[in-house]
Design an enzyme around this catalytic site. Structure first.
Site, PDB file in Angstrom:
ATOM      1  N   ASN A   1       0.938  -1.694   0.108  1.00 12.60           N
ATOM      2  CA  ASN A   1       0.033   0.127   0.296  1.00 12.60           C
ATOM      3  C   ASN A   1       1.272   0.830  -0.328  1.00 12.60           C
ATOM      4  OD1 ASN A   1      -1.397   1.818   0.588  1.00 12.60           O
ATOM      5  ND2 ASN A   1      -2.596   1.109   2.423  1.00 12.60           N
TER       6      ASN A   1
ATOM      7  N   ARG B   1      -3.375  -2.138  -3.522  1.00  5.22           N
ATOM      8  CA  ARG B   1      -4.025  -1.049  -3.457  1.00  5.22           C
ATOM      9  C   ARG B   1      -3.937   0.294  -3.975  1.00  5.22           C
ATOM     10  NH1 ARG B   1      -4.724   3.301   0.297  1.00  5.22           N
ATOM     11  NH2 ARG B   1      -7.163   3.507   0.003  1.00  5.22           N
TER      12      ARG B   1
ATOM     13  N   HIS C   1     -13.125   3.025  -0.186  1.00  6.04           N
ATOM     14  CA  HIS C   1     -12.624   1.578   0.744  1.00  6.04           C
ATOM     15  C   HIS C   1     -13.364   0.048   0.490  1.00  6.04           C
ATOM     16  CE1 HIS C   1     -12.622   5.059   4.234  1.00  6.04           C
ATOM     17  NE2 HIS C   1     -11.614   5.022   3.687  1.00  6.04           N
TER      18      HIS C   1
ATOM     19  N   GLY D   1     -12.792   5.291  10.017  1.00  7.35           N
ATOM     20  CA  GLY D   1     -12.520   5.495  10.690  1.00  7.35           C
ATOM     21  C   GLY D   1     -11.444   7.256  10.053  1.00  7.35           C
TER      22      GLY D   1
ATOM     23  N   ARG E   1     -12.490  15.522   6.844  1.00  3.04           N
ATOM     24  CA  ARG E   1     -12.901  16.369   5.717  1.00  3.04           C
ATOM     25  C   ARG E   1     -14.305  16.485   6.149  1.00  3.04           C
ATOM     26  NH1 ARG E   1     -11.767  11.021   3.004  1.00  3.04           N
ATOM     27  NH2 ARG E   1      -9.623  10.473   3.302  1.00  3.04           N
TER      28      ARG E   1
ATOM     29  N   GLY F   1     -14.980   2.632  14.174  1.00  2.00           N
ATOM     30  CA  GLY F   1     -15.869   1.096  13.823  1.00  2.00           C
ATOM     31  C   GLY F   1     -16.389   0.159  15.019  1.00  2.00           C
TER      32      GLY F   1
ATOM     33  N   GLU G   1      -7.824  -4.986   4.920  1.00  2.00           N
ATOM     34  CA  GLU G   1      -7.985  -4.785   3.667  1.00  2.00           C
ATOM     35  C   GLU G   1      -6.647  -5.942   3.330  1.00  2.00           C
ATOM     36  OE1 GLU G   1      -9.358  -0.664   2.962  1.00  2.00           O
ATOM     37  OE2 GLU G   1      -8.491  -0.519   4.740  1.00  2.00           O
TER      38      GLU G   1
END
Length: 411
Positions: free
Chosen positions: A12, A104, A193, A223, A254, A345, A397
């Site tokens: 990643n 990724r 995601h 997250g 954001r 979460g 992931e």
């Protein structure tokens, strides 16, 4: 690929970092399960700085975590350093047991709806998508090209964040703007995601003892970046992020959903440039903009001390979350489970409790004692009488990327 090649290296690559995991997929191929054994994990950060840092943890033989600091000039140097750490554990990149390297890639547009073996044509298409993923795709490309140089004989597989969401129907993916303009500039909802939503929705079905095609799930990936998805029978039919990862839920920095006219207002009245507005909405908004903190643990601490600004930020965060749960309940018609995942979460019990509170008429409830339990295992936190299961499902992931990569090269 040799018969003994069962390892997958997952990379990643960020603009100044590389996260990696080496997994042995033999358990998956032999047993038919969704397993995969981690052999090593690590992170290279601050690439290009004098204080670059590499943290490597060998897991196969219970080895000790190793940490080194010093300048790492670029991604090529970073991957060579990773290769050296793996080789020190007998897990080198030159091993005949390495089947492929899985990467990724954040944005695959509509062109890539499945994991793809990378060639020059694929790289050019990923490059063509840079304008809609300027922070992510360039770094992903750099990681792929560097890995190709180190192992040109090995399949490099791109697994796209957007791929899981390509099953959205046109009425969910289209924005209500002029079609010619939208098509000319690729303006539509792509979602992100995706590897997490794919993994968690499937794992939730397993938790319920059902096949993915028999289950409708609302997945809440919470997250620092946060997104929701409506998954019907294993296929995404709606998701909260759009053309970029800015749309949707309130996030760490954001804004999520906002009236588009706010941008015009800031330009005309505040004299802000497009770049300044972009930075405001992506890096100075969300929880950080509302209360000065984007760490949910710190926000909860401040709430416990009576901080009203933190409390309002939390309430705004939860309000948006509930709106999406309600909306996706309507989209799906029938919901079998709501699954919480990712850092917030999985770990913030107050967020889970508040998000579901008051939704009893929708069949959703949380058992306080079950919700309070901390665990790394997938689990149900709803009472037995609840019509809709509420689950906490740790995302994985890297395992999802490894599984998709191995399945493709082993087909």
């Amino acid at each position: 690929m040799t018969a003994t090649a069962t390892r997958v290296l997952v990379l990643n690559s960020g603009s100044s970092s590389v996260k990696y995991q080496l997994l042995d997929m033999r358990t998956a191929s032999d047993s038919g399960s969704a397993a995969g054994t981690r052999l090593a994990t690590g992170l290279v950060e601050r690439i290009g700085e004098e204080t670059s840092r590499l943290v490597h943890t060998p897991l196969a033989a219970g080895g000790a975590r190793r940490e080194t600091e010093g300048p790492i000039a670029d991604h090529e140097a970073a991957l060579k350093a990773v290769a050296a750490e793996l080789a020190a554990d007998g897990l080198g990149l030159d091993s005949p047991e390495l089947a492929a390297i899985g990467h990724r890639v954040v944005h695959g547009g509509l062109e890539f709806s499945a994991p793809t073996v990378v060639d020059e044509a694929v790289l050019k298409e990923i490059e063509r998508l840079v304008p809609v993923a300027p922070l992510h795709n360039p770094a992903n490309i750099t990681g792929i090209r560097t890995a190709q140089a180190l192992r040109p004989d090995l399949p490099q597989v791109a697994v796209f964040d957007t791929a899981f969401h390509t099953t959205m129907p046109e009425y969910a993916a289209r924005y209500a703007i002029d079609v010619a303009t939208a098509d000319a500039h690729r303006i539509r909802r792509y979602g992100f995601h995706g590897t997490s939503h794919a993994y968690v929705s499937r794992r939730t079905a397993q938790l319920l003892g059902k096949a993915p095609e028999d289950v409708n799930v609302i997945v809440l990936h919470l997250g620092n970046g946060a997104s929701a998805s409506a998954v019907r029978g294993g296929r995404c039919v709606d998701t909260s992020m759009g053309l970029t990862p800015l749309e949707g839920l309130v996030m760490g920095t954001r804004s999520g959903d906002i009236d588009p006219a706010v941008t015009f207002h800031l330009k005309r009245v505040a004299g802000m440039s497009a770049d300044e507005i972009d930075e405001l909405l992506n890096k100075k908004s969300g929880l950080l903009g509302l209360c000065g903190d984007n760490d949910m643990r710190e926000i909860r601490r401040r709430i416990d001390e009576g901080d009203q600004r933190a409390a309002l930020a939390f309430d705004i965060y939860i309000h948006r979350l509930k709106k999406y749960i309600g909306a996706y309940t309507a989209v799906l018609g029938k919901v079998d489970a709501v699954a919480f995942t990712a850092g917030v979460g999985e770990n913030a019990a107050p967020v889970r409790a508040a998000a579901v509170a008051g939704l009893e008429e929708l069949g959703m409830a949380v058992d306080a004692s079950l919700n309070a339990v901390r665990s790394d295992e997938a689990r149900l936190i709803s009472p037995e009488y609840a019509r809709v299961a509420v689950a906490v499902v740790p995302t994985d992931e890297e395992l999802e990327i490894a599984q998709q990569t191995y399945a493709l090269v082993n087909a």
